[in-house]
Scaffold this motif. Structure first.
Motif, short mmCIF file in Angstrom:
data_model
loop_
_atom_site.label_atom_id
_atom_site.label_comp_id
_atom_site.label_asym_id
_atom_site.label_seq_id
_atom_site.Cartn_x
_atom_site.Cartn_y
_atom_site.Cartn_z
N SER A 70 0.82 -1.37 -0.81
CA SER A 70 0.08 0.49 -0.05
C SER A 70 0.88 0.95 -0.01
CB SER A 70 -1.04 0.08 0.93
OG SER A 70 -2.06 -1.10 1.34
N LEU A 71 1.86 1.25 0.65
CA LEU A 71 2.93 2.56 1.11
C LEU A 71 3.58 3.13 -0.88
CD1 LEU A 71 4.51 2.10 4.29
CD2 LEU A 71 3.50 3.60 3.59
N LEU A 72 3.61 1.86 -1.52
CA LEU A 72 4.36 1.31 -2.56
C LEU A 72 3.20 2.36 -4.05
CD1 LEU A 72 6.67 -1.52 -3.31
CD2 LEU A 72 7.11 0.46 -2.17
N ASP A 73 2.48 1.94 -3.21
CA ASP A 73 1.05 2.57 -4.26
C ASP A 73 0.37 3.60 -4.30
OD1 ASP A 73 0.82 -0.18 -5.72
OD2 ASP A 73 -0.43 -0.44 -4.53
N CYS A 77 1.52 6.33 -6.98
CA CYS A 77 0.29 7.79 -7.40
C CYS A 77 0.37 8.68 -7.17
CB CYS A 77 -1.04 7.20 -6.40
SG CYS A 77 -2.00 6.17 -7.34
N LEU A 78 1.44 9.32 -6.07
CA LEU A 78 1.23 10.64 -5.71
C LEU A 78 2.44 11.73 -6.77
CD1 LEU A 78 1.21 11.33 -1.96
CD2 LEU A 78 -0.75 11.45 -3.34
N MET A 104 11.79 9.46 -12.87
CA MET A 104 11.62 8.65 -13.17
C MET A 104 13.12 7.72 -12.28
SD MET A 104 15.14 8.77 -16.40
CE MET A 104 13.76 9.98 -17.43
N PHE A 105 12.89 7.93 -11.26
CA PHE A 105 13.32 6.81 -10.76
C PHE A 105 12.90 6.15 -9.96
CE2 PHE A 105 14.97 6.19 -6.20
CZ PHE A 105 15.97 5.43 -6.20
N ILE A 106 11.64 7.43 -9.40
CA ILE A 106 10.37 6.43 -8.74
C ILE A 106 9.39 5.96 -9.32
CG2 ILE A 106 8.27 7.44 -7.53
CD1 ILE A 106 9.47 9.94 -5.99
N LEU A 111 8.24 0.69 -9.43
CA LEU A 111 7.59 -0.47 -10.08
C LEU A 111 8.01 -2.02 -9.84
CD1 LEU A 111 5.13 -1.54 -12.43
CD2 LEU A 111 7.39 -0.88 -13.96
N THR A 112 9.06 -2.02 -9.70
CA THR A 112 10.06 -3.18 -9.13
C THR A 112 10.22 -3.60 -7.83
OG1 THR A 112 12.13 -1.46 -8.94
CG2 THR A 112 11.78 -2.68 -11.18
N MET A 113 9.84 -2.28 -7.03
CA MET A 113 9.91 -2.74 -5.34
C MET A 113 8.69 -3.47 -5.26
SD MET A 113 11.46 0.15 -3.74
CE MET A 113 10.58 0.03 -1.99
#
Length: 312
Positions: A70-73, A77-78, A104-106, A111-113
């Protein structure tokens, strides 16, 4: 001529995002469903995080991994959607160099995380079903901490060179034909050779996502093999229901990503705006559906959300 290119490239200190160049008149209408999905994704994931935090019965490794997802999502989004909506609503199309390469980095890293987190969750379900007696000793709070550290370190270190390589290029153009700063959309504006840049992203992307997918498939193959051996009545359905939600989330994530990859490979046959839209939706649809699927299908989580709503 070379001197002119070099001097002009030095003047490029920001980029200009052109969303859906062939459908500019549709942008205000498109912002409505995107806004709804954005609010749904952020609101649902925050609700899930708060529920897991407040409900003592949910302080278990499986729900900690779901919290990480959920944190990654939320971060994805933000990172992407507010800028897209600012372009649609206020025509704020400029983005500075640092903001573009940070975005770009995030996007690449998180995505891979997320893919790696799905792989860890698949291992959690494998241990729960195939080695139930050893589950409490294997899947501990310490395991979750170690897994989270591995997810962050592996994907952060390996994806870091992507924006670094792009930031070192000399740029002769500033108009990005996309709503977000993807590596290829940005790097192709450079005057330099970007072969290594493209090759690195391709190899790293398929290595990370591919290895995660292989391990997920292996985990579920072993789960299915174990489940089919169970003789007790209703045990098969119960075992499958414990990993059903997780499997659905992986399906959402993989399907949208696969469609995006196929459309990018068939660019000549697909309108250029389609991959742009799919790229945005990939940062919205899985984050919006992940907490809803778990909230609907998991009895303990559903009860926790009800308790939270009663307290409000």
């Amino acid at each position: 001529m070379e001197a002119k290119i070099n001097s002009s490239s030095l003047l490029v200190s920001e980029f200009f995002l052109i969303c859906f160049p062939n459908y500019q008149s549709w942008q205000h209408w498109l912002s409505l469903p995107l806004s709804f999905l954005f609010l749904l994704a952020v609101g649902a994931n925050i609700t899930l995080l708060v529920t897991i935090r407040l409900e003592a019965s949910l302080h278990e490794p499986m729900y900690y991994l779901l919290s990480l997802l959920s944190l990654l999502d939320i971060v994805l989004c933000l990172t992407v959607i507010p800028k897209v909506l600012a372009i649609f609503w206020f025509d704020h199309r400029t983005i500075s160099f640092p903001a573009c390469f940070l975005q770009m980095f995030i996007m690449n890293c998180f995505l891979t995380m997320e893919s790696c987190t799905f792989m860890v969750m698949a291992y959690d379900r494998y241990v729960a079903i195939c080695k139930p007696l050893r589950y409490p000793s294997i899947i501990t709070d310490q395991f979750v901490v170690s897994a989270a550290a591995f997810v962050i370190a592996r994907n952060g270190l390996v994806t870091m060179p992507i924006p670094i390589l792009s930031s070192q290029l000399r740029y002769c153009e500033r108009i990005i034909k996309n709503c977000i700063c993807t590596n290829l959309s940005v790097s192709k504006l450079s005057c330099d050779d970007i072969t290594f840049n493209k090759l690195y992203q391709f190899v790293i992307g398929w290595t990370l996502l591919g290895s995660d997918l292989i391990l997920i498939i292996l985990s579920y193959s072993l789960i299915l093999k174990t489940v089919l051996r169970i003789k007790a009545e209703g045990a098969v359905a119960k075992a499958l229901s414990t990993c059903g939600s997780h499997f659905i989330l992986i399906l959402f994530f993989s399907t949208v990503l696969l469609v995006l990859v196929i459309t990018n490979m068939a660019r000549e046959r697909v309108p250029p705006d389609v991959p742009i839209l799919l790229n945005i939706l990939h940062h919205l649809i899985p984050p919006a559906l992940n907490p809803i699927v778990y909230g609907v299908r998991t009895k303990e989580l559903k009860q926790g959300i009800r308790n939270l709503l009663r307290k409000l």
